[in-house]
Design an enzyme around this catalytic site. Structure first.
Site, short mmCIF file in Angstrom:
data_model
loop_
_atom_site.label_atom_id
_atom_site.label_comp_id
_atom_site.label_asym_id
_atom_site.label_seq_id
_atom_site.Cartn_x
_atom_site.Cartn_y
_atom_site.Cartn_z
N GLU A 139 -47.42 6.77 -34.36
CA GLU A 139 -48.29 6.33 -33.26
C GLU A 139 -47.76 6.75 -31.89
O GLU A 139 -47.66 5.95 -30.97
CB GLU A 139 -48.48 4.80 -33.29
CG GLU A 139 -49.29 4.34 -34.49
CD GLU A 139 -49.72 2.88 -34.43
OE1 GLU A 139 -48.99 2.07 -33.83
OE2 GLU A 139 -50.77 2.55 -34.99
N ASP A 164 -52.99 -1.01 -42.56
CA ASP A 164 -52.41 -1.75 -41.44
C ASP A 164 -52.72 -3.24 -41.44
O ASP A 164 -53.59 -3.68 -40.69
CB ASP A 164 -52.93 -1.14 -40.13
CG ASP A 164 -52.14 -1.61 -38.93
OD1 ASP A 164 -51.25 -2.44 -39.11
OD2 ASP A 164 -52.42 -1.14 -37.82
N GLU A 207 -52.85 -10.71 -35.97
CA GLU A 207 -53.54 -9.66 -35.22
C GLU A 207 -54.96 -9.42 -35.76
O GLU A 207 -55.90 -9.30 -34.99
CB GLU A 207 -52.73 -8.35 -35.29
CG GLU A 207 -53.44 -7.19 -34.61
CD GLU A 207 -52.65 -5.89 -34.63
OE1 GLU A 207 -51.51 -5.89 -35.14
OE2 GLU A 207 -53.17 -4.89 -34.12
C1 BDP Z 1 -50.57 -2.06 -35.39
C2 BDP Z 1 -50.59 -2.78 -34.08
C3 BDP Z 1 -49.68 -2.15 -33.06
C4 BDP Z 1 -48.30 -1.95 -33.66
C5 BDP Z 1 -48.39 -1.18 -34.95
C6 BDP Z 1 -47.05 -1.10 -35.65
O1 BDP Z 1 -51.92 -2.80 -33.59
O2 BDP Z 1 -49.65 -2.99 -31.95
O3 BDP Z 1 -47.47 -1.30 -32.77
O4 BDP Z 1 -49.25 -1.84 -35.83
O5 BDP Z 1 -46.85 -1.85 -36.60
O6 BDP Z 1 -51.19 -2.89 -36.33
O7 BDP Z 1 -46.20 -0.30 -35.28
#
Ligand code: BDP
Length: 692
Positions: free
Chosen positions: A266, A339, A367
């Site tokens: 990411e 996720d 979340e």
């Molecule tokens: C996602 C979240 C993000 C996190 C990412 C992670 O939206 O904020 O940074 O996972 O786990 O679900 O690195």
């Protein structure tokens, strides 16, 4: 009046009574009896904690003598313990402390003080805090960070210390022995001398409760903080920089746990920026930490927009590296392949990595399950994952057994939970979200405990004899029947209700991003947005059907699972309904196992979710006499908001999908009360005001 009130207040103060504001978590005070504690004569801070906890929490026969014995015993694993007629025996000081908390838990929950051995399933049981140095918390719904704050970041106040101590104690009571103090999207600042000073202060407070400090590190720290030209893991100057940093950390925190790393993920920097592999990056840090006894938890949460199916990518990236990692590296894998969705099948990496230690990562903070608004008891989600059979080493190779060292030899085992803790008085923003912190600890200690048992334990400790109830239970049996049983049922049904009203039948990632992943957004796809960050990528709704085709003729994600799962998932007739649209793109009139069409089944699930939340409201209303007014009212309001939002989810998804199905909403389903246009215009309902 004054003279009458004062002694009462005084009595309340000595008993440690305060309003039922949730701050005491599951550790609320009880009437105690005197106990004599015989402990080894050492100056150990951990043993002092154990002794103090016993003296302050004992509810057994007055005058009992409890002996704490530190003795090696081959049957005791890690920080396990044995309870016997004399007291607690363990091989480590932590083990003694955990044994003490088990004794007290048994007293508080009315269980007989059973003799026997208790070993943790996992060696390392960690919370991951997504806290930033400026005090904000990524995906946090309980206020700012308890560790960091924007102003005077480096001044440690006595209030800080009190809070950290309360936090450490809560963790110790459920066996959590490590905390990663900062966000995986790590700021390089955290490794600066100034911030390390605060890390030391935190670690010093956590240590007497057996909780080790860990840090998330940014892979490019040598560049951003050290001024080097590169962060290439094979570059000698880079290695030297990390060595020096490790030395500096261990000087401050001699028992520092290690690094958690989100790299090449990411947009975060990583070894791939330099043409190196994840193994190159992880091993470099592992070598640096090895002389100090530190671990590297390297996350497998990687995917890129250029590849076809996000769900397949972590497996493709990491399986070829199996066996290439140092023995102080653990690959940290989210429970599902995408996720932290309300429901996903287990990640196919579990069991597939056979020569590499793998640890599950769960998300305690909600979340995708309603933030601190919706009631979601998550133990059933985690239990479902841990008990899933991967078949990777024959039947019975559950995710739990593939990660705890029972199936594969691995030098270390661990489980991580993304914390839901913040500065809110009740720590988690929602009284019932505390149950998820509690459940995570209990499952990391024993991955075989049932969700129902954990819920009952937690409810007893958290609500029994609540101060200020207007009609206390007449007897334990009465309390069990009128409060414990119905509220346990509510908790156990809560996660499935969310799945039903938001993403049933294997749908996933269809939330709106407008309000931080709260509320529906099947339409959400702003121009220019990465496709794999938008719901239409995942639901694939069209006039010919709905769902992501991951079969052999689709993306072939099914082949990442071991037989018989690959074949079972591949065939819509044998694929469990719960995962149907995860693996299949099916026509709207597809005939389900129930005999109904897919469209009707989908609509009924959405409606069922809504009805369930209304049932939760009734259950809670009936529990009123047994709950203090404070927590009752807050929860009643939250359930009301959740109930309205469940209808929004149902209406939004049914009306949106109906554009493609062109089929009528079944008569048994409550007709929509919103229009699609209005829902899209609002995107999600306004956030309700924060809890007072
Ligand atoms: C996602 C979240 C993000 C996190 C990412 C992670 O939206 O904020 O940074 O996972 O786990 O679900 O690195």
């Amino acid at each position: 009046m004054k003279t009458l009130l004062l002694p009462i207040l005084f009595l309340g103060a000595t008993l440690g009574l305060r309003a039922e504001d949730g701050h005491r978590l599951w550790l609320r005070p009880h009437a105690t009896t005197p106990v004599t504690v015989v402990a080894p004569t050492t100056s150990s801070a951990l043993l002092a904690t154990a002794k103090r906890e016993l003296q302050q929490g004992w509810q057994g026969s007055a005058g009992t003598t409890v002996t704490l014995t530190l003795k090696k015993d081959k049957a005791i694993k890690y920080d396990g313990f044995r309870l016997n007629a004399q007291g607690v025996q363990a091989s480590t000081e932590r083990g003694i402390l955990y044994g003490v908390f088990e004794l007290l838990r048994r007293q508080q929950t009315g269980q007989a003080p059973a003799a026997g051995l208790s070993n943790p399933s996992y060696e390392h049981r960690l919370l991951n805090h997504w806290d930033n140095p400026d005090g904000s918390v990524e995906r946090g719904y309980a206020g700012p960070s308890i560790f960091w704050r924007k102003d005077s970041a480096l001044v440690v106040t006595s209030r800080d210390k009190t809070l950290w101590q309360e936090y450490a104690r809560a963790n110790a009571s459920i066996g959590i022995n490590g905390s990663v103090l900062n966000n995986v999207n790590a700021s390089p600042l955290i490794l600066s001398a100034e911030y390390l000073g605060r890390v030391k202060a935190i670690a010093d407070v956590l240590r007497p409760y057996g909780v080790k400090a860990y840090l998330s590190v940014k892979f490019s720290s040598p560049v951003l903080l050290g001024g080097l030209k590169t962060a290439d893991p094979l570059d000698p100057a880079v290695i030297k920089w990390w060595r020096g940093k490790a030395k500096e950390i261990y000087q401050q925190v001699p028992d520092f746990g290690g690094f958690l790393v989100k790299a090449s993920s990411e947009g975060q920097p990583g070894p791939q920026d330099y043409g190196r592999t994840h193994a190159d990056g992880a091993n470099m840090l592992a070598d640096v930490l090895k002389p100090h006894g530190g671990l590297v938890m390297w996350r497998a949460f990687v995917y890129s927009p250029s590849d076809k199916d996000r769900a397949k990518q972590a497996y493709n990236e990491f399986v070829p590296l199996d066996g290439k990692f140092r023995d102080n590296v653990i690959i940290q894998v989210k429970n599902g392949p995408v996720d932290f969705q309300p429901r996903e099948p287990f990640s196919p990496l579990f069991g597939a990595l056979k020569k590499t230690a793998v640890m599950p990562e769960f998300q305690i903070t909600q979340e995708y399950l309603g933030h601190a608004i919706d009631l979601a008891y998550l133990a059933p989600l985690w239990e479902e994952c841990l008990q899933s059979d991967t078949y990777q080493a024959g039947p019975g190779s559950t995710v739990a057994r593939c990660t705890d060292g029972s199936v594969y030899r691995q030098a270390h085992s661990a489980m991580a939970g993304v914390s839901n803790v913040g500065l809110d008085t009740n720590w988690t923003g929602h009284d019932f979200a505390q149950a998820n912190w509690y459940a995570f600890g209990r499952l990391a200690w024993n991955s075989n405990i049932k969700s129902a048992q954990i819920a009952e334990e937690w409810l007893k400790q958290t609500f029994q004899n609540a101060a200020g109830t207007n009609q206390p239970a007449t007897s334990a049996a009465d309390w069990n029947a009128k409060f414990l049983t119905p509220v346990t049922q509510l908790m156990l049904a809560s996660r499935e209700a969310i799945v039903d009203y938001s993403m049933p039948l294997g749908l996933h990632h269809i939330m709106s991003a407008t309000h931080g992943h709260y509320g529906p957004g099947p339409w959400w796809a702003p121009p220019g947005m990465r496709a794999d960050w938008t719901p239409p990528y995942y639901h694939q709704a069209a006039t010919n059907g709905v769902g992501f085709g991951r079969t052999k003729t689709g993306s072939d994600a099914v082949s990442q699972y071991h037989e018989p799962l690959a074949s079972q998932f591949n065939n819509p007739a044998t694929c469990p309904d719960a995962y149907l649209l995860w693996f299949h793109h099916l026509p709207w009139d597809f005939k389900m196992k129930s005999g109904r069409t897919l469209w009707d089944e989908l609509a009924l699930h959405y409606d069922h979710g809504v009805q369930q939340v209304r049932q939760f409201q009734r259950t809670w209303d009936q529990a009123q006499p047994y709950v203090d007014a404070e927590r009752f009212g807050v929860m009643q309001n939250k359930l009301r908001t959740q109930s309205g939002n469940a209808v929004v989810w149902k209406d939004a998804c049914l009306l949106y999908f109906q554009q493609f199905s062109r089929m009528p909403i079944p008569a048994a389903v409550e007709p929509p009360m919103h229009t699609l246009e209005a829902l899209i215009a609002n995107d999600t309902p306004p956030r309700p005001p924060r809890q007072p």
